[in-house]
Write a protein that holds these residues in place. Structure first.
Motif, PDB file in Angstrom:
ATOM      1  N   MET A   1      40.976  34.855  41.488  1.00 27.53           N
ATOM      2  CA  MET A   1      41.423  36.180  41.918  1.00 27.53           C
ATOM      3  C   MET A   1      41.884  36.993  40.715  1.00 27.53           C
ATOM      4  N   SER A   2      42.487  36.330  39.733  1.00 25.22           N
ATOM      5  CA  SER A   2      43.036  37.043  38.583  1.00 25.22           C
ATOM      6  C   SER A   2      41.962  37.736  37.757  1.00 25.22           C
ATOM      7  N   GLU A   3      40.706  37.295  37.858  1.00 29.87           N
ATOM      8  CA  GLU A   3      39.646  37.933  37.077  1.00 29.87           C
ATOM      9  C   GLU A   3      39.452  39.394  37.484  1.00 29.87           C
ATOM     10  N   GLU A   4      39.888  39.743  38.687  1.00 26.20           N
ATOM     11  CA  GLU A   4      39.753  41.125  39.122  1.00 26.20           C
ATOM     12  C   GLU A   4      40.495  42.090  38.190  1.00 26.20           C
ATOM     13  N   LEU A   5      41.531  41.579  37.498  1.00 28.87           N
ATOM     14  CA  LEU A   5      42.295  42.444  36.588  1.00 28.87           C
ATOM     15  C   LEU A   5      41.465  42.908  35.391  1.00 28.87           C
ATOM     16  N   VAL A   6      40.451  42.156  35.012  1.00 29.63           N
ATOM     17  CA  VAL A   6      39.622  42.559  33.865  1.00 29.63           C
ATOM     18  C   VAL A   6      38.275  43.116  34.334  1.00 29.63           C
ATOM     19  N   LEU A   7      38.162  43.335  35.656  1.00 31.75           N
ATOM     20  CA  LEU A   7      36.922  43.879  36.214  1.00 31.75           C
ATOM     21  C   LEU A   7      37.161  45.146  37.030  1.00 31.75           C
ATOM     22  N   LEU A   8      38.367  45.708  36.907  1.00 33.32           N
ATOM     23  CA  LEU A   8      38.734  46.852  37.724  1.00 33.32           C
ATOM     24  C   LEU A   8      37.852  48.066  37.436  1.00 33.32           C
TER      25      LEU A   8
END
Length: 448
Positions: A440-447
């Motif tokens: 889920m945390s990867e969403e922070l670098v894919l916003l």
């Protein structure tokens, strides 16, 4: 020989008082602490720590259901509140012992009684014994606020919630802050019928509007009832032991328990502060300067009793800064900008920096990036609950000024993200970081 019994006398052994006393002693000061309840304070004894343990327990209600979709054959389960309650309280006892041991290991003398300031450099214990100190530190924290309405004595606060004999079948929770929403989620998962009432029409006012709306939607879907613009009129006890709550703008409601979560009040009463000349602000908190000094040169205050930022890690930092300043020869102040925070609701919220509205008001032009997604675990579990991540950036510089998240493990992810905001990194810095997939945390670098 010093003219005083101690270099430092601390009133209150919560997070701030314990840290200040321990560090001052490490700097060579002769230190004593007076605590009328238990060592550890609100967070350890009746706040963050035992509450988080209840949150863990509540999560199993959904996890056990979800496990069936992952191939586990789960038999019919029953929940034993008394077992969880007693295990939590047992761990609180353990932590109380560790905090006490920490002070004793630093040769801090502990008085298990109340203390009040009775003269310049003087405190008097409830036993009548008088002690003198070069510096007096007030770290008495805060307590739950209870609305002044007829029948208010029939309700409980978060303090008593950890000692209930049983989970109430129907509970009304008053308030819309983090304590109210956290206990609403806890009691709901434990099977109670939860109604949350609030004087205004908003939850969690200090958090970003997108996250507040998402939590409200999810909470309602989970079965939590909300009544907004509702002021207490009175609480009545019925013949069968239930309670009838009368409120403005809504019909009366019959419940088995009323819990007040309507804010916290600094503990300043009975400390002799006004007689000592210590200034109290309009909110009933002790006024202090940037070094936690009060209007009296030898009296300092840290933590919730000063009502600066009512968070345990902030009180700890204030205690550390006080001790380093006064006894360590290293003047230290606290930076109150970009303090991360979390709400351990179901699902949890985490945030750092400015909300979108705050950024627009303060910076003018901003760029907002979001990711609204369904966590992989929820997909397999046939749970429609969606997470929402939001990044707010200054338009001209690309600097990240705020990150806001609601979803599983949001507080765990936010701690690392808060470092980036504090370091004034940009959206490009996030974009340049390779994602860890699948998380889920990867969403922070894919916003986007």
């Amino acid at each position: 020989m010093s003219e005083y019994d101690y270099d430092l006398f601390t009133i209150g052994a919560g997070s701030g008082g314990v840290r200040a006393s321990r560090v001052a002693a490490a700097h060579g000061a002769r230190v004593a602490v007076a605590e009328e309840h238990r060592v550890g304070g609100t967070c350890v004894i009746r706040g963050c720590v035992p509450k988080k343990m209840l949150v863990y327990g509540a999560h199993f209600a959904e996890d056990l259901e979800d496990a069936k979709h992952f191939g586990w054959d789960i038999p019919e389960c029953t929940f034993d509140w008394v077992k969880l309650r007693d295990n939590v309280l047992s761990d609180v006892d353990r932590l109380n012992g560790l905090y006490t041991q920490t002070l004793e290991n630093h040769e801090v003398e502990i008085f298990h009684e109340r203390a009040r300031i009775t003269g310049p450099h003087e405190v008097t214990l409830s036993s009548g014994e008088r002690k003198t100190a070069r510096i007096i530190l007030v770290a008495t924290g805060a307590r739950p606020h209870v609305p002044d309405c007829p029948g208010h004595d029939l309700g409980i606060t978060s303090n008593e919630a950890f000692h209930l004999d049983a989970i109430p079948k129907r509970i009304l929770i008053a308030g819309a802050g983090y304590i109210a929403n956290e206990f609403a989620g806890i009691f709901n998962e434990f099977g109670a019928r939860v109604t949350l009432i609030n004087r205004s029409d908003q939850l969690l006012r200090s958090y970003d509007e997108s996250l507040r709306d998402r939590l409200l939607q999810i909470s309602m879907f989970k079965g939590i009832d909300f009544r907004f613009n509702a002021d207490f009129r009175k609480i009545e006890k019925n013949a069968d032991g239930s309670l009838t709550v009368h409120m403005s703008n809504h019909d009366p409601l019959e419940v088995d328990c009323v819990m007040f979560a309507t804010g916290r009040v600094p503990n300043i009463e009975g400390l002799g502060l006004e007689d000592a000349g210590v200034e109290i602000d309009e909110k009933g908190a002790i006024s202090v300067d940037e070094y936690s000094k009060t209007s009296v040169d030898h009296v300092y205050a840290v933590g919730d009793v000063t009502n600066r930022v009512q968070l345990t890690p902030v009180a700890i930092r204030e205690g550390q800064a006080f001790a380093d300043t006064v006894f360590g020869g290293k003047p230290t102040t606290i930076d109150y900008n970009c303090i991360p925070s979390a709400v351990f609701s179901h699902p949890p919220i985490a945030a750092v920096g400015m909300t979108e509205a705050q950024a627009r008001n303060e910076l003018g032009a901003v760029k907002v990036y979001t990711s609204d997604f369904r966590p992989m675990k929820n997909v397999v579990a046939h749970r429609n609950e969606r997470a929402l991540y939001k990044m707010v950036c200054e338009a001209d510089t690309d600097r990240v000024v705020g990150i806001h998240m609601i979803g599983p493990d949001a507080p765990e992810i936010m701690q690392a993200a808060a470092v980036a905001v504090k370091a004034r990194l940009t959206k490009a810095d996030f974009d340049a970081t390779v994602a860890i997939h699948p998380t889920m945390s990867e969403e922070l670098v894919l916003l986007k």
